[in-house]
Design an enzyme around this catalytic site. Structure first.
Site, mmCIF file in Angstrom:
data_model
loop_
_atom_site.group_PDB
_atom_site.id
_atom_site.type_symbol
_atom_site.label_atom_id
_atom_site.label_comp_id
_atom_site.label_asym_id
_atom_site.label_seq_id
_atom_site.Cartn_x
_atom_site.Cartn_y
_atom_site.Cartn_z
ATOM 1 C CD GLN A 12 27.901 -26.402 -85.445
ATOM 2 O OE1 GLN A 12 26.873 -26.158 -84.803
ATOM 3 N NE2 GLN A 12 28.881 -27.141 -84.942
ATOM 4 C CG ASP A 34 22.568 -16.500 -93.461
ATOM 5 O OD1 ASP A 34 22.908 -17.659 -93.135
ATOM 6 O OD2 ASP A 34 22.396 -15.582 -92.627
ATOM 7 C CB ILE A 35 19.900 -12.150 -92.221
ATOM 8 C CG1 ILE A 35 19.240 -10.780 -92.116
ATOM 9 C CG2 ILE A 35 20.985 -12.345 -91.172
ATOM 10 C CD1 ILE A 35 18.334 -10.644 -90.915
ATOM 11 C CG ASP A 53 14.506 -10.610 -91.663
ATOM 12 O OD1 ASP A 53 14.360 -11.723 -91.118
ATOM 13 O OD2 ASP A 53 14.301 -9.526 -91.080
ATOM 14 C CE1 TYR A 142 17.903 -22.815 -80.244
ATOM 15 C CE2 TYR A 142 18.615 -24.209 -78.433
ATOM 16 C CZ TYR A 142 18.498 -23.974 -79.792
ATOM 17 O OH TYR A 142 18.972 -24.887 -80.694
ATOM 18 C CE LYS A 146 15.607 -24.746 -82.063
ATOM 19 N NZ LYS A 146 15.497 -24.601 -83.537
ATOM 20 C CB ILE A 172 26.257 -30.103 -83.993
ATOM 21 C CG1 ILE A 172 24.866 -30.737 -83.890
ATOM 22 C CG2 ILE A 172 26.942 -30.536 -85.291
ATOM 23 C CD1 ILE A 172 23.927 -30.348 -84.993
HETATM 24 C C1 AKB Z 1 22.944 -24.777 -78.069
HETATM 25 O O1 AKB Z 1 23.877 -25.048 -77.315
HETATM 26 O O2 AKB Z 1 22.184 -23.822 -77.912
HETATM 27 C C2 AKB Z 1 22.700 -25.699 -79.249
HETATM 28 C C3 AKB Z 1 21.684 -26.732 -78.948
HETATM 29 C C4 AKB Z 1 22.010 -27.860 -78.061
HETATM 30 O O3 AKB Z 1 20.585 -26.646 -79.409
HETATM 31 N N1 AKB Z 1 23.919 -26.309 -79.651
#
Ligand code: AKB
Length: 316
Positions: A12, A34-35, A53, A142, A146, A172
């Site tokens: 994106q 990109d992969i 990769d 996730y 981060k 986003i």
């Molecule tokens: C998600 O929804 O995982 C992402 C983010 C907020 O990092 N758009």
């Protein structure tokens, strides 16, 4: 001479940055990686693209050497919802690729941009006006990658003086390349359904309120932070940055102003719990003070611009 590498270029944000840099810097100065092969035909026919990769450090090193790369926008990543379906893969892709990039930044003296996310916050952080510095206890893999990534960036900056800069992105909204695998994806999906005159079943509740940003603002934030003087960048984990917060229902109603027949039904699934663990609004005053961050798009402007662009895409 500046030579830019964008990893995860088909995603994106990557696809928009690639077009922008190709235009501003020249097609010979920007390499996409990109992969998978790029979706856009013009990239295959005209431009620098590498199938690679990013968890393979030697392969990345070859690309950096081949093009004499100086700046990397490292956008490879598995997002929150997809990550919950395959936590091992999310950890491997998100952490190994970032570690590779930071190690190679040390080897080749590279400047790095890496996106973090509002997913670093969990249930212990205040949900309103979430501060820059607060408890970070994410509930998703996730979010865990981060937080770990932010600490790794800070470590490489402190220990090896790597110039790595980062932003905690909200959801986003964009019309060019759809997002994939995120919890905030409903805010983009809604537009596509409205345009096709279909009813949308939203996977979070109508009152779910999350911080969001229009792609034009997201790109501006990346350019602003990367162009700022080194001494302006005092946070080397990642900056809170936001545009505007609205609920799923508020977005539906705004879209209805353009498509009066549009309607949503709400059927929350596993992504509701993720959304409920994230902030509703964000305090990004540090970014505003330190490198003059300012967003430009509110909900009405985002909606009007999205619809105009999606309509013209549909007629091409
Ligand atoms: C998600 O929804 O995982 C992402 C983010 C907020 O990092 N758009």
């Amino acid at each position: 001479m500046k030579r830019i590498l964008i990893t995860g270029v088909d995603g994106q944000i990557g696809s928009e940055l690639f077009e922008l840099f190709r235009h501003d810097e020249g097609v010979d100065h920007v390499v996409g990686l990109d992969i998978r092969p790029p979706q856009k035909r013009q990239w295959r026919e005209n431009g620098l693209f590498e199938l690679c990769d990013a968890t393979d450090k030697d392969a990345l090193r070859q690309v950096i050497k081949k093009y004499e790369i100086t700046n990397i926008f490292h956008l490879v990543g598995i997002l929150s919802a997809k990550g919950e379906n395959n936590p091992d893969l999310a950890w491997h892709v998100n952490m190994t690729s970032l570690k590779n990039i930071l190690e190679l930044a040390q080897e080749f003296d590279l400047k790095i941009f890496w996106p973090s996310s509002i997913a670093v916050f969990g249930l212990s952080a205040p949900r309103e006006n979430t501060p820059q510095n607060t408890i970070l206890d994410p509930t998703t893999i996730y979010g865990i990658t981060k937080v770990s990534g932010e600490l790794l960036c800070n470590y490489y900056h402190q220990k090896f003086a790597i110039d790595v800069r980062s932003i905690r992105f909200p959801g986003i909204i964009s019309y060019d390349t759809p997002p994939g695998g995120g919890t905030t994806d409903y805010a983009v999906d809604m537009f596509y359904y409205a345009l096709r005159q279909e009813k949308y079943t939203c996977f979070v509740s109508p009152e779910t309120t999350l911080p969001m940003m229009y792609m034009a603002d997201a790109i501006k934030s990346i350019l602003d932070i990367m162009r700022a003087e080194k001494q302006q960048i005092k946070v080397r984990t990642s900056y809170n940055v936001t545009g505007i917060s609205f609920s799923a229902r508020e977005l539906e109603l705004e879209i209805c102003k353009h498509f009066p027949g549009f309607s949503c039904s709400y059927k929350p699934d596993y992504r509701q719990r993720i959304a409920d663990s994230w902030p509703c609004t964000i305090d990004d005053s540090l970014a505003r003070q330190q490198w003059n961050w300012q967003h430009q798009f509110d909900l009405a402007k985002i909606t009007a611009d999205m619809i105009e662009n999606l309509k013209s895409k549909a007629t091409v």
